[in-house]
Design an enzyme around this catalytic site. Structure first.
Site: not given
Ligand SMILES: N[C@@H](CCC[C@H](N)C(=O)O)C(=O)O
Length: 289
Positions: A87, A226
């Site tokens: 992430c 993201c």
């Protein structure tokens, strides 16, 4: 149980300091914690643990490439409780949290992830605001595939940056048309090409070094940013223009980040905000399935 809440370009996380990896992070608990109606609400959870402790407690089987037992490890979970390899926004928040909480005062160190070591540089940090650069490692192209969004087919490139992405650059798409796109439903994709699911980015073509991007994340839904997706978007936008290196500003719903790609590897630079910290009620947590 202590927590902090933070975000990177409005991709938001519950941060759980747990150096000894003692917390039982079963999927149902993570999903409840991330639910916006009955939990704290977040796109994902970042457990702050030592890599060696995750091995001792059986959360990890082996140390990923380049990660040492004494390194901090970002044990990342999606909002639905599923585990993801990496992430990019999370790593920035994670590194900022370590500095801001006093758990680690170094400005340059390695953060372990399931995708391998992710060296970070904390360019600046105070109690609530950070600016962090992450070495995101290799950007691997997987070939062409198609996403279906709101009944329309978008051609894209499969890109692996530790986790899987399908980055779809549309040369005709304006920022306004991108903003109007209905990304409520999960995009259709080829499960033969992406057997473990995929994060889908829709991206405008490069204009003055910048692109606009929206994303539907595996295990979450549409998010306002993201980090790994911005790397995939930058790589796809450069390729669309016949380049394989360069610096790209990626504009997302929650702000912007800068991605630099050179020699097949990427850096991601962007903000981190720590909004709050507090205590999760132990009885509430223990009562969750
Ligand atoms: N928001 C993250 C990506 C989180 C993981 C993703 N949903 C997946 O399942 O691969 C980022 O900032 O990179």
């Amino acid at each position: 149980m202590q927590f902090s809440k933070g975000h990177g370009t409005e991709n938001d996380f519950v941060v759980l300091p747990d150096p000894d990896a003692a917390i039982d992070l079963r999927a149902e608990r993570v999903a409840t914690l991330c639910a916006r109606s009955r939990g704290l609400g977040a796109d994902g959870v970042l457990r702050v643990a030592k890599a060696g402790a995750l091995i001792s407690t059986g959360v990890l089987d082996t140390l990923p490439d380049g990660v040492a037992a004494d390194d901090w490890f970002m044990d990342y979970r999606n909002a639905d409780g599923s585990i993801a390899e990496m992430c990019g926004n999370g790593v920035r928040v994670f590194a900022h949290y370590l500095n801001a909480s006093g758990l680690d005062d170094r400005r340059e160190f390695v953060v372990g992830s399931r995708a391998g070591a992710r060296p970070v540089v904390v360019n600046s940090a105070n109690g609530f605001l950070g600016d962090v650069t992450v070495s995101m490692g290799k950007v691997r192209e997987l070939g062409s595939s198609v996403a279906t969004i709101d009944g329309r087919a978008f051609e894209g490139i499969g890109i692996d940056v530790g986790n899987p992405h399908l980055a779809c650059v549309d040369g005709q798409l304006t920022a306004d048309a991108l903003a109007a796109l209905n990304l409520t439903a999960a995009p259709g994709y080829d499960p033969g090409f992406f057997p473990h699911g995929v994060n889908v980015e829709v991206v405008t073509r490069l204009d003055a070094g910048a692109v606009h991007m929206r994303v539907h994340e595996r295990g979450v839904g549409e998010t306002r940013s993201c980090g790994t997706g911005t790397v995939a978007a930058a790589a796809a936008a450069l390729k669309f223009d016949g380049a394989d290196e360069g610096e790209v500003t990626v504009r997302v719903l929650g702000g912007e980040v800068v991605v630099r790609i050179a020699a097949g590897e990427a850096d991601l630079r962007g903000p981190s905000v720590l909004v709050a910290s507090g205590t999760i009620d132990d009885d509430w947590w223990a009562g969750l399935r």
